[in-house]
Design a protein around this motif. Sequence first.
Motif: not given
Length: 665
Positions: A424-428, A454-456, A130-146
């Motif tokens: 996004v980078g901070g929580p990861l 992430f919320l903070m 679960v943690v792996r999927r959460l981190g990976c999905a966050t990275f994909i969102l972050q990187m595609t936008i960037y």
Amino acid sequence: MVLEGLAEPDLPLFSVADYVVFSLMICVSAGIGIYYAFSGGGQKTTKEFLLADRQMHVIPVAMSLMASFMSAITVLGTPAEVYTHGTMFWMFWVTYIFMIVISAHLYMPVFFNLGVTSAYEYLERRFSVVVRRLGCATFILQMTIYMGICLYAPALALEEVTGVNLWGAVLTLGIVCTFYTTIGGMKAVMWTDTFQVCVMCMGFLAVIIQGSINAGGFGEVWSRNLEGERLTFFVFNPDPRIRHSTWSVLIGGGFMWTAVFGVNQAQVQRYLSCKNLRKAQTALYLNVPGLFVIVSLASLCGLVMYALNKDCDPVTAEYLKTSDQLMPYTVMMLLSWLPGLPGLFVSAVFAGALSTMSSGLNSLAAVTLEDFIKPFKKDLSESQYTNISKVLVAFYGALMILLAWASSFMGAVLQAALGMFGMVGGPLLGVFSLGIFFPWANTAGAVVGIICGFLMTFWVGIGAQIYKPIVPRPPVTIAGCPLANHTISGVSNVTSTAASMVTDLFETTSVEDLVASAGERPAVAEFYNISYLWYGVIAVIVVVTVGLIVSFVTGPQDPAELDPRLITPFFDTACCCCPGGCRHTLRCGVRHDDRDVWTQKEKEENEKEMKRRESLRIARKESLKMARKESLKNKKEDGDVEKVELKDKDANVETPTIDNKDSAA
């Protein structure tokens, strides 16, 4: 449209020679991809396509690490940052030293010793899928936008000033980048990054040298910036609301860049392509002088820009819409006398964009394959996985172009999107640090911690969009701007209020406007004034604190049961001179002496898994072979039956014919 009363600037546009230079850069980048697509037998395995077969030399790895996030935003944004706010940004070179030491000795060994392809595989081994999927999905969102912003923002800035067609540039760069990354793999990405860093440096040098000559020498450039209050290298005020202070640059910037170089997939994947840990650390250490050169050249460009425009600020005069156009504006005014030099600068800008985009595409393909496809499709062959990787690169390339198109409708949201990249980078970094440094952390703590992080950061970041941070700026003037038919009164010492989507991570407001609206700002708005550089620090503290509290409440992880390769031996590194018994106590129960045992155990499990897959492959092959034989047998039997039927049919046809002939006789 310029400010009323000012003359329109005579701004040259791109020449044929400039387009030729720019086209050469594009062709060389594509040519490198084509070369590595066919050299050495091509990219036939995922190990070769995604990790360059773990055989890359130190120099291209170092250059690629440096280029991955030194993008077009750096080429355009850093000079504009120095022009607008002064030289505090230059002091990031000190931050890079501490960041690289931490990344090389605390984070890198963990990933390297595990032999992972995706950095997020660590999160599953340490916590859960679960943690792996959460981190990976966050990275994909972050990187595609960037990547979408990295493609669109420089093209937008250059269109207004140089006349380069916006969507022509976007499509050309997007297609070429996707092309050479898809066919050439990691080797093509790294060698094109190396070439593109050289182009970036040449573009910076052209501006610095010619600008210094026009200003009357670099001594005059320095003197004008000193008079204009741009030379600020130390601000020891601890107020976190100061955008760039010594503390925010060193501490906040350290956390922000460690999130990039320590745990970001694009960087982790690069140093994993080295032969061994020592070579990977050497490649990372070579970034110390490399990053110093890049940030110094970019900052010097900012000083030259101010020296040339100190009496006529192009943004205040409304020659330009945003400050991210300052660099191309200066280039066209400065270098257009020699056809080809503006093309060199534009090549430098887009070389920065290409290096970031190609790194992103390759890393996105890696995490998608390793984290989302392989867990569900375990029995495919290496060639099939490699083909899937190439399709993923093409898919993300198309998505990148689509997001660049979507960025054209965002307007001011572009500032927020760039700020989101930092948030996004901070929580990861926090969740990786929780796993790597604290052996008691468990899955519940990791999940709750990263969500709270992430919320903070998003709370503070979105609040900063609503209540713009207070950012005092050095004065600018338009007193020296050429006038039209009449004189403007009171034009000197005008404070610039222009916001830049590249330089300012968040849109800012001038001091005068804030004073006028002070009564409208609630007390909580002061919290949103915190510098964006502290976001990573806040996120890591929240993730680690909440993660440890939840872990101890729900039942902490037993350190003795953990794979010791998942925990960095921090005190073994930091306290290497201490007695062995002291270091053993500081390990907090983690059995670092059993690393070889766990490595051997994993090796045996991998061998069993390989044998299982091989047996399945052989069984499937035999099954297909038997099915093929059965099919051929059935076809043969059917063919024999058809032959018999055909003979009978021929016999029945021929007999009446003979009878008819006899009757006729």
